[in-house]
Design an enzyme around this catalytic site. Structure first.
Site, PDB file in Angstrom:
ATOM      1  N   GLY A 190      30.539 -84.136  29.857  1.00 46.41           N
ATOM      2  CA  GLY A 190      30.561 -85.241  30.793  1.00 46.41           C
ATOM      3  C   GLY A 190      29.400 -85.871  31.631  1.00 46.41           C
ATOM      4  N   LEU A 226      34.601 -86.291  23.299  1.00 50.04           N
ATOM      5  CA  LEU A 226      33.204 -86.218  23.906  1.00 50.04           C
ATOM      6  C   LEU A 226      32.999 -84.816  24.129  1.00 50.04           C
ATOM      7  CD1 LEU A 226      31.373 -88.136  25.193  1.00 50.04           C
ATOM      8  CD2 LEU A 226      32.387 -87.663  27.456  1.00 50.04           C
ATOM      9  N   ASP A 227      31.676 -84.795  23.716  1.00 46.15           N
ATOM     10  CA  ASP A 227      30.770 -83.441  24.048  1.00 46.15           C
ATOM     11  C   ASP A 227      31.626 -82.141  23.254  1.00 46.15           C
ATOM     12  OD1 ASP A 227      29.183 -84.828  25.438  1.00 46.15           O
ATOM     13  OD2 ASP A 227      29.982 -84.341  27.371  1.00 46.15           O
ATOM     14  N   ASP A 228      32.463 -82.443  22.122  1.00 45.98           N
ATOM     15  CA  ASP A 228      33.297 -81.464  21.696  1.00 45.98           C
ATOM     16  C   ASP A 228      32.746 -81.279  20.209  1.00 45.98           C
ATOM     17  OD1 ASP A 228      35.225 -79.502  22.290  1.00 45.98           O
ATOM     18  OD2 ASP A 228      36.469 -80.636  20.883  1.00 45.98           O
TER      19      ASP A 228
END
Lengths: 289, 289, 289, 289
Positions: free
Chosen positions: B206, B232-234
């Site tokens: 995040g 997100l960011d995964d």
């Protein structure tokens, strides 16, 4: 290495702190070996570590008068609202080592202690398994077997606290001790329990971090030494290190590679604590190098 | 570097895969430059990358017949249930770069591209700010200014997708592009969007990861390049790196140090993708070196 | 970042140095931002760096009186046999960049300068090739083409020294400048030429270090930034870094990987020099962090 | 870990090598666990390592027939001019450890061996000092005290060679053994002596490398494990690692930090040798990961 004194200070930041502290040291005849300071501007805090020789290496060899320094420094410390500690390397801290079945950190710490790298006494080793017993015997350290079950944890911890008190332990090192300590236990050693966690915190808290790292597909694994607080894997971080892994490595390879990281971050954390290099504040550490 | 072909395979693991694939290559006269394979034992999967020269460096100089190889390989691939791709370095992938106001990754990628380190075409730069415009002009690349607000995101993304289609873009690189892409956008490039996140994932996902790292008191900061997925960011991690920090460093120092990490992990990720070194499976990557 | 002053000291070690220096600063009203000191016990030397704010951030905003401090400090410095320098961040050092055909360090330094990471003026770029000319134009910096042959070296250096004098240059940065400077040239900038060498010094001095590293079969390659002295590749080391390589990597891969090391060690060296963090003594450096 | 076989090959490079080797393995029913190959284009050499299971994990459990494989492979190997070795993990190599007074590498290797990380027998420890004797006793390993003087070296080495022969030793590990071995001794174990040198070779060969590193003012120190050849500190490098140091660290700090590097590079070198991951050629190594 000759005996030395270490003064650790944290206090509200204000102008002239270094001048006033170093003037007292100068007047008392301190031969400073190392001095370092740090300001946290956000919080308005000042931190300082000074180390000086207790015996003059040449000349008439008069010893530094620690008691006189303490008397001279106390009013200044009060005026400047300092938290401070003054220790002499002549007193070696008393340390207890806890472990479970994995002995790589234990063997490493004991060898470092035996060869003089860790400046402390180790009168006690505690484990919930018997695997470490021969190693304890080899190094001539008392071993106490304290098995723990969910039902017996309170009783086991009470016994452990007795053993620690009996041995006048100042620092507890959890060298891959696989039991979670209760808040009650932790409260007995508010700044005196160092743990190693086998991940790069705050990633992969809790159990089986190498499995979690493998599952997430990270390209580096890590290990962390930290002070233990009531919240699991959340205490102030002392040291971290990482190693590169590839897709070829399975969980057992991560575990093997991780052992080298764990050894290094835990032994550094213990060494720096014993050398009074660490100041805790909030949930962080200042580590003077 | 002479032209070469790359064959990428993933399929269920079974005995004899290497023998059968390399026999076809041998029969077709391939002069292998690099070959690597990997087995995921847990999942029972096999991965392989083979690279061979398209022109014989000495002798009569006959070119390798890619079409003939494709014909010979297709039935084997079908029999062995392979996902496979065959690419020639003679075709350079077309790449679009997205950024916002921070230009360190952008300047780095452009310089590497200009000096031939990144084997691709870059016909398009997109940004929601105008800061990058002079840099785009310097390198002779079309710049498209596409401002984005919460209200206009759908419209902006539709415009961006048009631009990408118009330029026949195969790979989108988010070089510190500070807008979150919608699942709809991501679905258009299921394996073709690379992002750089300024933390050691999965820690500090995040916004404002350097602030979070400073607040947690970690001793190393990191950066991660990864494929973008709906979460997100995964997405699958391609590359990560870390740098040591101390208590002396404030958030702005972490940001500055982090820029060097971001440059390195993003440019490596893009380079490896362009060289067809990366195989995605599940939420992981195999990166053949 | 508000304007600040930096005091750098080296002198024979004696008791009370910190107390006396910090007392003068306190009396003059300095609001210290950072202070660090170091003792070289072998040589009996003391080093100190203090940085303080030139404007009080709150209150009446009175500026710190540097001239008054200088007057107060001068007699103390004389008494204590100090080498010392006092600089204000309001004066930005003037830097000239030299390069040959490889531009990765140059492009990197210029981008960092442009975004404010390097606190200096760059009025001049000099090269024995024309490759850098467009980059110089993009950043609005004067470019001087000074070709060098064995026969013309003396003349070329004389011309370069004129250019440096004309532009009031204090620091020369050799960003992969492939000409060896004469002792006469070096003598004009006794502590003001920083070079990057593409090896982990003292291994692989001289020409073609990546070839030498490949030939020796090392498992890590390195890069070094250092001050230039009369002896080639032998000056005081400022910064070094390394990267892991494998048997798979050929000389050209080492060259490519090395570029990232060169960028990082050179830019750090220049940044630290500009921030007055470096003290040279003998053939070494103290780098205050 | 079930038993496995490892085939190591080096031979002149030609087309079809992988196809032909893997076809024989396929025909003989090998269940390949890992396979890796490498080409040295300059020298025209090909290297390969294949590892396969000796027992099928499921089904009727028939064992792989190593003798049949050897018969089938021998003519192919002859035709293709291969140097090759075939080993089974069921035979554990016999290793002798040599040391002098510093025991950190010794303690580390012994602990790794004891916990199963090093897949070998260790029947013998040799030292020119008695310090290691208790450690040898703890692990139940024969200890031989062989003092060495300049005058007695020939005699001492003759005695050591007898001990090695008597114990059927295949690999000698010099775990900080401070005596230089004669060419005659080395000739008895042409590819079977691993040493750790406490510097980043080729920098700082010879005695007292940490002193030399401190004197030169390097910013990183290193350690190297390598095969021993007739020329001191010049044999094929297996593994290297480095650690960052600062001006604050004295020679004794470098020595302490270096111990952690020495442990890691030596134990990795020994482990990889035991796992048959290393191919020597010329003065280099290929280390398959």
């Amino acid at each position: 290495m000759p005996d030395s004194a270490v003064l650790l200070i944290d206090c509200p930041d204000r102008r002239g702190l270094v001048a006033r502290v170093s003037s007292v040291l100068y007047e008392q005849g301190a031969n400073i070996l190392h001095a370092d300071q740090h300001r946290d501007e956000e919080l308005g805090l000042f931190f300082m570590r000074v180390e000086w020789a207790l015996h003059v290496s040449s000349g008439n060899g008069a010893a530094f008068d620690l008691a006189a320094f303490r008397s001279a420094f106390t009013p200044l410390a009060a005026e400047l609202e300092m938290n401070w500690s003054l220790t002499s390397s002549a007193q070696r801290p008393r340390v207890a080592l806890f472990c479970s079945r994995y002995l790589h950190c234990m063997a490493d710490l004991l060898h470092r202690w035996y060869t003089g790298e860790l400046h402390c006494e180790i009168p006690l080793i505690v484990s919930n398994h018997r695997d470490v017993e021969p190693l304890a015997a080899f190094y001539g350290i008392s071993f106490e077997y304290v098995p723990v079950t969910i039902a017996s944890r309170d009783e086991a911890e009470a016994h452990e606290l007795d053993l620690l008190a009996l041995n006048a332990i100042e620092l507890v090192v959890l060298a891959r001790y696989m039991q979670v300590l209760s808040p009650r236990f932790v409260a007995h050693y508010p700044s005196g329990i160092i743990n190693v966690h086998h991940s790069f915190l705050p990633a992969f808290t809790g159990a089986r971090p190498y499995h979690a790292a493998h599952s997430r597909g990270v390209k580096l694994i890590g290990a962390t030494s930290h002070y233990v607080t009531e919240v699991l894997d959340d205490g102030p971080i002392i040291e971290q290190d990482v190693a590169r892994i590839s897709h070829r490595e399975q969980v057992e390879d991560l575990v093997a590679k991780g052992r080298d990281l764990e050894r290094v971050v835990l032994s550094r954390g213990v060494k720096w604590h014993l050398e009074r290099r660490i100041l805790r504040y909030g949930n962080k550490t200042v580590v003077f190098d």
